[in-house]
Design a protein around this motif. Structure first.
Motif, short mmCIF file in Angstrom:
data_model
loop_
_atom_site.label_atom_id
_atom_site.label_comp_id
_atom_site.label_asym_id
_atom_site.label_seq_id
_atom_site.Cartn_x
_atom_site.Cartn_y
_atom_site.Cartn_z
N SER A 34 8.89 -0.79 -1.12
CA SER A 34 8.43 0.14 -0.09
C SER A 34 9.59 0.67 0.73
O SER A 34 9.63 1.86 1.06
N THR A 35 10.53 -0.21 1.04
CA THR A 35 11.73 0.23 1.78
C THR A 35 12.47 1.30 0.99
O THR A 35 12.91 2.31 1.54
N PHE A 36 12.59 1.07 -0.33
CA PHE A 36 13.27 2.06 -1.17
C PHE A 36 12.48 3.36 -1.22
O PHE A 36 13.07 4.45 -1.20
N ASN A 37 11.14 3.26 -1.32
CA ASN A 37 10.31 4.47 -1.34
C ASN A 37 10.53 5.32 -0.10
O ASN A 37 10.65 6.55 -0.18
N ILE A 38 10.55 4.66 1.07
CA ILE A 38 10.77 5.39 2.32
C ILE A 38 12.16 6.01 2.34
O ILE A 38 12.34 7.18 2.70
N SER B 48 0.82 -1.21 0.00
CA SER B 48 0.00 0.00 0.00
C SER B 48 0.86 1.26 0.00
O SER B 48 0.52 2.26 -0.65
N PHE B 49 2.00 1.23 0.71
CA PHE B 49 2.87 2.40 0.70
C PHE B 49 3.54 2.56 -0.66
O PHE B 49 3.79 3.69 -1.11
N ALA B 50 3.83 1.42 -1.31
CA ALA B 50 4.38 1.49 -2.67
C ALA B 50 3.34 2.06 -3.63
O ALA B 50 3.66 2.87 -4.50
#
Length: 571
Positions: free
Chosen positions: A217-221, A69-71
């Motif tokens: 998602s980790t990369f997005n953050i 969802s964050f992605a």
């Protein structure tokens, strides 16, 4: 729900009454999910009470569900793609205090949605909830409208995100080679290439998808935090004879006259950027049949996605608002990408390339997350016969145990939609407006029904809003009712309103939805009865129920009941 003590034996050996399930069961008369050859796990038991058999492996956790969802939320690429609206309609005021106002409404929608998800954790999501909660006789129509609106939002997600990513890729090439100007056909081809790659990535087994999205998602953050720090630390505004940051009075107090409406309306119209950026928090709802401990983990993921995204998104808005040099120049730069043009105003070329690279990679992961979420929505609706040739789109691939056909069905439709690129910026911009208005209609229909018609009779799941539920539901419904007409307003008025400056959202969203309503009146109302129950269950009229699945009649004699496959849910 029946009051009789109807029970099943779970995998742990405990007895639980169907009426005690923390979900809104729709099986007729509080019926019992039944399978003589299978012991239900806790998640299977909850899904069975909703009328569905488990067809996926539950390999998503709270973190990996939040990751998808964050992605899909994709704060950095979403902000980059919609900067034209946020900054172009109301300037820095819309980006600062305007974002905060919008987030009150959006977080109310997300919180109310999370409560629904805890009560009805199924891939059908909002469409299922609308049918289950609607007044008697209205369930099929509520599901029909909610489902088609939600599908329009989902199916436009990946094309619009990938269009923004492709535009940034070519803008980066233009920045490094000023003689090059991106052409529409080049943006189209790059976008289609990304769509095809994402289609392949979304067709792999659930475990791989979870791992890919966890990394994404980790990369997005990581990228978001780096950009929030890098821009104010590396800005070269002082080399241009400007203060390092604009004054707070200018940032918070100046409304940019970018459109022909009063300042208050301009602020509201700038919310399209916030709404589209924050429109991915429904993904955990659609992934709930693949999530362990779904009626707790999925609603938590919805709430956390919106709250985390809103907070970090506001920080990013502040960074850009305090550093932008010339809004007009950013919006009208020949490279055609306001975010890239803004970066060239405030950073050295090397840093511009670094920030664009981070944004492009984050956008790639975001597009892939959008395609996954959309495929689960398509699968759920096809399972209930909503689409032509539904039997093909509802198939689960026997090797990957994922809805591969639904992935490619959406992919082809998305590529066809991308032909809007050749109509110009305003035409392709309709994809972003559709994503906002279609999602809002779908998000809020079951919330409004619950708030206005169900009230205290709503059976909440383990994650719920308690006494605040009707208040938050009312705020969510009122916010959406205000924003739907605002999202359809054009940026020009009077004699300046031409086909080139028209807001085509009314046509591109309203046209298909009008067709869907005509289809309902002419045909669908005769055969579409809402979400279909596809799990075996028993219909008990009188007496108690033994744990071996046999009914005991009034004389105390055991008799075998007949299995019954219910064709549809009774709202």
């Amino acid at each position: 729900m029946a009051d009789r003590n109807l029970s099943i034996v779970t995998g742990s050996g405990r007895h639980r009454s169907v009426a005690e399930e923390p979900v809104t069961s729709v099986l007729p008369k509080g019926d019992i999910p039944y399978d003589a050859d299978h012991e239900f796990t806790a998640d299977e038991e909850v899904l069975a009470a909703l009328g569905y058999k488990s067809e996926f492996k539950r390999e998503f956790s709270l973190w990996t569900t939040f990751s998808v969802s964050f992605a899909v939320l994709g704060l950095l690429p979403s902000f980059a793609s919609t900067l034209y609206y946020g900054m172009g309609y109301a300037g820095t005021a819309g980006m600062t205090w305007g974002w905060l106002i919008a987030m009150v409404g959006i977080q109310s929608v997300a919180s109310s949605m999370a409560e629904l998800c805890s009560s009805m954790p199924t891939s059908g999501g909002l469409y299922y909830a609308a049918s289950a909660l609607a007044p008697p006789g209205w369930g099929p129509l509520a599901a029909w409208i909610t489902g088609w609106s939600n599908w329009l939002a989902q199916v436009t997600g990946a094309p619009s995100v990938n269009y923004g990513t492709a535009a940034m890729i070519l803008a980066a090439a233009s920045i490094n080679n000023p003689a090059y100007t991106p052409q529409n056909y080049q943006i189209f081809l790059v976008t289609v290439l990304i769509m095809l790659i994402h289609g392949c990535m979304a067709s792999v087994p659930t475990k791989w998808i979870a791992q890919i999205n966890s990394a994404g998602s980790t990369f997005n953050i990581f990228a978001l935090i780096v950009v929030i720090i890098l821009i104010p630390a590396g800005t070269n505004r002082e080399d241009r004879g400007l203060p390092k940051f604009s004054s707070s009075s200018d940032v918070w107090g100046t409304i940019y006259a970018g459109i022909d409406f009063p300042p208050g309306v301009s602020i509201l119209m700038s919310f399209v950027g916030v709404i589209w950026t924050m429109s991915g928090y429904d993904s955990p709802f659609h992934l709930s049949e693949e999530c362990s401990n779904a009626n707790i983990a999925s609603p938590r993921a919805i709430f956390l996605t919106s709250a985390t995204g809103g907070t970090f998104g506001w920080f990013l808005q502040l960074v850009v608002a305090y550093t932008v040099v010339d809004i007009d120049a950013a919006l009208n730069d020949p490279i055609g990408q306001p975010y890239a043009a803004y970066l060239t105003q405030v950073l050295p070329l090397r840093m511009v390339n670094a920030v664009l690279a981070l944004t492009i990679i984050a956008g790639f992961f975001m597009g892939q997350g959008c395609m996954i979420a959309a495929s689960r929505v398509t699968f759920a609706y096809a399972r209930d016969g909503c689409f032509p040739l539904s039997k093909y789109w509802s198939r689960v691939n026997k090797y990957t145990l994922t809805p591969v056909n639904a992935v490619w069905y959406n992919n082809v439709i998305g590529i066809i939609m991308l032909l809007l690129i050749f109509g110009g910026e305003l035409t392709i911009g309709a994809l972003f407006s559709i994503g906002g208005i279609a999602a809002f209609v779908a998000f809020t229909t079951p919330i409004f029904i619950k708030t206005a018609f169900v009230g205290r009779n709503f059976k909440p799941g383990p994650w719920n809003l308690g006494r605040a539920s009707p208040i938050i539901g009312s705020i969510a419904s009122a916010f959406v009712a205000l924003m739907i007409p605002i999202l359809c307003l054009p940026s020009s008025t009077g004699s300046d309103l031409t086909p080139a400056t028209m807001n085509w959202t009314c046509l591109v969203y309203g046209g298909p939805m009008f067709g869907v309503l005509i289809w309902w009146l002419v045909s669908a109302r005769k055969w579409f009865k809402g979400p279909r129950v596809n799990i075996q269950h028993r219909a008990f009229q009188e007496g108690d129920v033994s744990f071996d699945g046999k009914a005991i009649n009034g004389d105390g004699e055991s008799e075998s009941g007949s299995h019954e496959q219910s064709k549809s849910m009774s709202p």
